[in-house]
Design an enzyme around this catalytic site. Structure first.
Site, PDB file in Angstrom:
ATOM      1  N   HIS A   1      80.885  60.907  12.545  1.00 53.89           N
ATOM      2  CA  HIS A   1      81.301  62.293  12.293  1.00 53.89           C
ATOM      3  C   HIS A   1      80.569  62.839  11.054  1.00 53.89           C
ATOM      4  O   HIS A   1      80.090  63.967  11.052  1.00 53.89           O
ATOM      5  CB  HIS A   1      82.811  62.370  12.020  1.00 53.89           C
ATOM      6  CG  HIS A   1      83.682  61.981  13.176  1.00 53.89           C
ATOM      7  ND1 HIS A   1      84.664  61.030  13.085  1.00 53.89           N
ATOM      8  CD2 HIS A   1      83.724  62.420  14.461  1.00 53.89           C
ATOM      9  CE1 HIS A   1      85.281  60.904  14.249  1.00 53.89           C
ATOM     10  NE2 HIS A   1      84.729  61.733  15.109  1.00 53.89           N
TER      11      HIS A   1
ATOM     12  N   LYS B   1      96.294  62.472  22.599  1.00 54.65           N
ATOM     13  CA  LYS B   1      96.222  61.017  22.443  1.00 54.65           C
ATOM     14  C   LYS B   1      97.103  60.520  21.302  1.00 54.65           C
ATOM     15  O   LYS B   1      97.429  61.279  20.382  1.00 54.65           O
ATOM     16  CB  LYS B   1      94.774  60.558  22.282  1.00 54.65           C
ATOM     17  CG  LYS B   1      93.952  61.255  21.226  1.00 54.65           C
ATOM     18  CD  LYS B   1      92.480  60.858  21.368  1.00 54.65           C
ATOM     19  CE  LYS B   1      91.595  61.701  20.489  1.00 54.65           C
ATOM     20  NZ  LYS B   1      90.173  61.525  20.768  1.00 54.65           N
TER      21      LYS B   1
ATOM     22  N   ARG C   1      77.216  61.790  21.965  1.00 53.32           N
ATOM     23  CA  ARG C   1      76.783  60.417  21.674  1.00 53.32           C
ATOM     24  C   ARG C   1      76.002  59.822  22.829  1.00 53.32           C
ATOM     25  O   ARG C   1      75.079  59.067  22.642  1.00 53.32           O
ATOM     26  CB  ARG C   1      78.004  59.538  21.370  1.00 53.32           C
ATOM     27  CG  ARG C   1      78.651  59.881  20.046  1.00 53.32           C
ATOM     28  CD  ARG C   1      80.028  59.329  19.966  1.00 53.32           C
ATOM     29  NE  ARG C   1      80.859  59.903  21.016  1.00 53.32           N
ATOM     30  CZ  ARG C   1      82.041  59.452  21.371  1.00 53.32           C
ATOM     31  NH1 ARG C   1      82.534  58.391  20.782  1.00 53.32           N
ATOM     32  NH2 ARG C   1      82.728  60.048  22.327  1.00 53.32           N
TER      33      ARG C   1
ATOM     34  N   SER D   1      86.357  56.561  17.077  1.00 53.37           N
ATOM     35  CA  SER D   1      87.481  56.224  16.209  1.00 53.37           C
ATOM     36  C   SER D   1      88.309  55.099  16.822  1.00 53.37           C
ATOM     37  O   SER D   1      88.823  54.239  16.103  1.00 53.37           O
ATOM     38  CB  SER D   1      88.340  57.469  15.976  1.00 53.37           C
ATOM     39  OG  SER D   1      87.576  58.431  15.289  1.00 53.37           O
TER      40      SER D   1
HETATM   41  N1  COA Z   1      80.658  59.797  15.829  1.00 48.77           N
HETATM   42  C1  COA Z   1      81.666  58.970  16.086  1.00 48.77           C
HETATM   43  N2  COA Z   1      82.640  59.236  16.945  1.00 48.77           N
HETATM   44  C2  COA Z   1      82.573  60.397  17.579  1.00 48.77           C
HETATM   45  C3  COA Z   1      81.547  61.310  17.372  1.00 48.77           C
HETATM   46  C4  COA Z   1      80.557  60.969  16.459  1.00 48.77           C
HETATM   47  N3  COA Z   1      79.543  61.780  16.187  1.00 48.77           N
HETATM   48  N4  COA Z   1      81.754  62.375  18.154  1.00 48.77           N
HETATM   49  C5  COA Z   1      82.871  62.147  18.819  1.00 48.77           C
HETATM   50  N5  COA Z   1      83.356  60.945  18.473  1.00 48.77           N
HETATM   51  C6  COA Z   1      84.527  60.298  19.031  1.00 48.77           C
HETATM   52  C7  COA Z   1      85.781  60.570  18.311  1.00 48.77           C
HETATM   53  O1  COA Z   1      85.981  59.633  17.273  1.00 48.77           O
HETATM   54  C8  COA Z   1      86.789  60.404  19.421  1.00 48.77           C
HETATM   55  O2  COA Z   1      87.040  59.027  19.609  1.00 48.77           O
HETATM   56  P1  COA Z   1      88.452  58.505  20.114  1.00 48.77           P
HETATM   57  O3  COA Z   1      88.657  59.126  21.465  1.00 48.77           O
HETATM   58  O4  COA Z   1      88.251  57.059  20.136  1.00 48.77           O
HETATM   59  O5  COA Z   1      89.483  58.986  19.140  1.00 48.77           O
HETATM   60  C9  COA Z   1      86.054  60.928  20.629  1.00 48.77           C
HETATM   61  O6  COA Z   1      84.707  60.797  20.326  1.00 48.77           O
HETATM   62  C10 COA Z   1      86.258  62.384  20.926  1.00 48.77           C
HETATM   63  O7  COA Z   1      87.038  62.924  19.928  1.00 48.77           O
HETATM   64  P2  COA Z   1      86.886  64.249  19.097  1.00 48.77           P
HETATM   65  O8  COA Z   1      85.484  64.641  18.880  1.00 48.77           O
HETATM   66  O9  COA Z   1      87.747  64.112  17.910  1.00 48.77           O
HETATM   67  O10 COA Z   1      87.421  65.214  20.074  1.00 48.77           O
HETATM   68  P3  COA Z   1      88.800  65.167  20.722  1.00 48.77           P
HETATM   69  O11 COA Z   1      88.505  65.128  22.146  1.00 48.77           O
HETATM   70  O12 COA Z   1      89.686  64.135  20.155  1.00 48.77           O
HETATM   71  O13 COA Z   1      89.387  66.533  20.211  1.00 48.77           O
HETATM   72  C11 COA Z   1      89.556  68.887  20.115  1.00 48.77           C
HETATM   73  C12 COA Z   1      88.838  67.687  20.645  1.00 48.77           C
HETATM   74  C13 COA Z   1      90.557  68.616  19.051  1.00 48.77           C
HETATM   75  C14 COA Z   1      88.472  69.759  19.546  1.00 48.77           C
HETATM   76  C15 COA Z   1      90.214  69.518  21.360  1.00 48.77           C
HETATM   77  O14 COA Z   1      91.177  68.644  21.880  1.00 48.77           O
HETATM   78  C16 COA Z   1      90.833  70.828  21.034  1.00 48.77           C
HETATM   79  O15 COA Z   1      90.142  71.814  20.967  1.00 48.77           O
HETATM   80  N6  COA Z   1      92.159  70.871  20.816  1.00 48.77           N
HETATM   81  C17 COA Z   1      92.878  72.076  20.465  1.00 48.77           C
HETATM   82  C18 COA Z   1      93.655  72.623  21.653  1.00 48.77           C
HETATM   83  C19 COA Z   1      92.760  73.408  22.527  1.00 48.77           C
HETATM   84  O16 COA Z   1      92.164  74.389  22.160  1.00 48.77           O
HETATM   85  N7  COA Z   1      92.698  72.962  23.780  1.00 48.77           N
HETATM   86  C20 COA Z   1      91.872  73.567  24.746  1.00 48.77           C
HETATM   87  C21 COA Z   1      90.465  73.089  24.613  1.00 48.77           C
HETATM   88  S1  COA Z   1      89.608  73.509  26.047  1.00 48.77           S
END
Ligand code: COA
Length: 163
Positions: free
Chosen positions: A17, A41, A90, A128
């Site tokens: 990140h 989650k 990724r 993560s």
């Molecule tokens: N390096 C390391 N890990 C990475 C990464 C990077 N560059 N990019 C993504 N990841 C990982 C994250 O650690 C996470 O891992 P995990 O699943 O093991 O926890 C995974 O990839 C994806 O997570 P993240 O990038 O945090 O996205 P998310 O899917 O958890 O969350 C939100 C996305 C919060 C932006 C989305 O759920 C959201 O917008 N929520 C608000 C409600 C909303 O508007 N909903 C409608 C959206 S259409």
């Protein structure tokens, strides 16, 4: 002023990140990091803990600001007066999910665009969940997370094992 929003769960923030954050901070004038307070989650760290870790690990970046947000991401983006959402890619396997949320966000807020940045190769396997699993099983994650996160993970698993 060119502003962008990088949003996620950050449970916890990793070097992957941070790699994205540091690169985006060099491209945009200002970057807001949106930490989603409520997520589908199961999380290890509370919203407050996730926010504090993001704040602490990005404090060297003067044009970066961490915010906790609830509700829709596009509403947070609007409230920050930004129109760009940043996501890291990724691997090819990320594409389908990212395509879905970028399209939904565009549909909800047509003025918004999502920009994708390829995660640096050295972190392309990182997530993560992987960090948490290795830390829970007593492995070293110091190469994958900033020192403050490493310590927090150790403390968290120590306290859980004493429950
Ligand atoms: N390096 C390391 N890990 C990475 C990464 C990077 N560059 N990019 C993504 N990841 C990982 C994250 O650690 C996470 O891992 P995990 O699943 O093991 O926890 C995974 O990839 C994806 O997570 P993240 O990038 O945090 O996205 P998310 O899917 O958890 O969350 C939100 C996305 C919060 C932006 C989305 O759920 C959201 O917008 N929520 C608000 C409600 C909303 O508007 N909903 C409608 C959206 S259409």
């Amino acid at each position: 002023m060119k502003k962008a929003v990088y949003a996620g769960t950050f449970d916890p923030i990793t070097m992957g990140h941070l790699d994205v954050i540091e690169r985006v901070a060099r491209i945009f004038d200002f970057l807001y990091i949106g930490i989603a307070a409520e997520v589908k989650k199961q999380v290890l760290f509370s919203a407050e803990e996730r926010y504090e870790l993001v704040k602490e690990t990005t404090k060297h970046l003067k044009n970066v600001e961490a915010h906790l947000f609830s509700g829709l991401l596009v509403e947070f983006v609007k409230s920050m007066e930004a129109k760009i959402i940043i996501r890291g890619l990724r691997a090819l396997s990320d594409f389908e999910y990212e395509f879905e949320i970028a399209s939904a966000n565009k549909n909800l807020y047509p003025e918004v665009d999502t920009l994708f940045l390829l995660t640096s190769l050295e972190y392309s396997f990182l997530s993560s969940s992987l960090v948490k699993e290795v830390a829970m099983l007593g492995g070293s994650v110091e190469k994958w997370v900033p020192p403050v996160v490493d310590k927090k993970l150790r403390d968290k698993y120590k306290s859980i094992s004493h429950e």
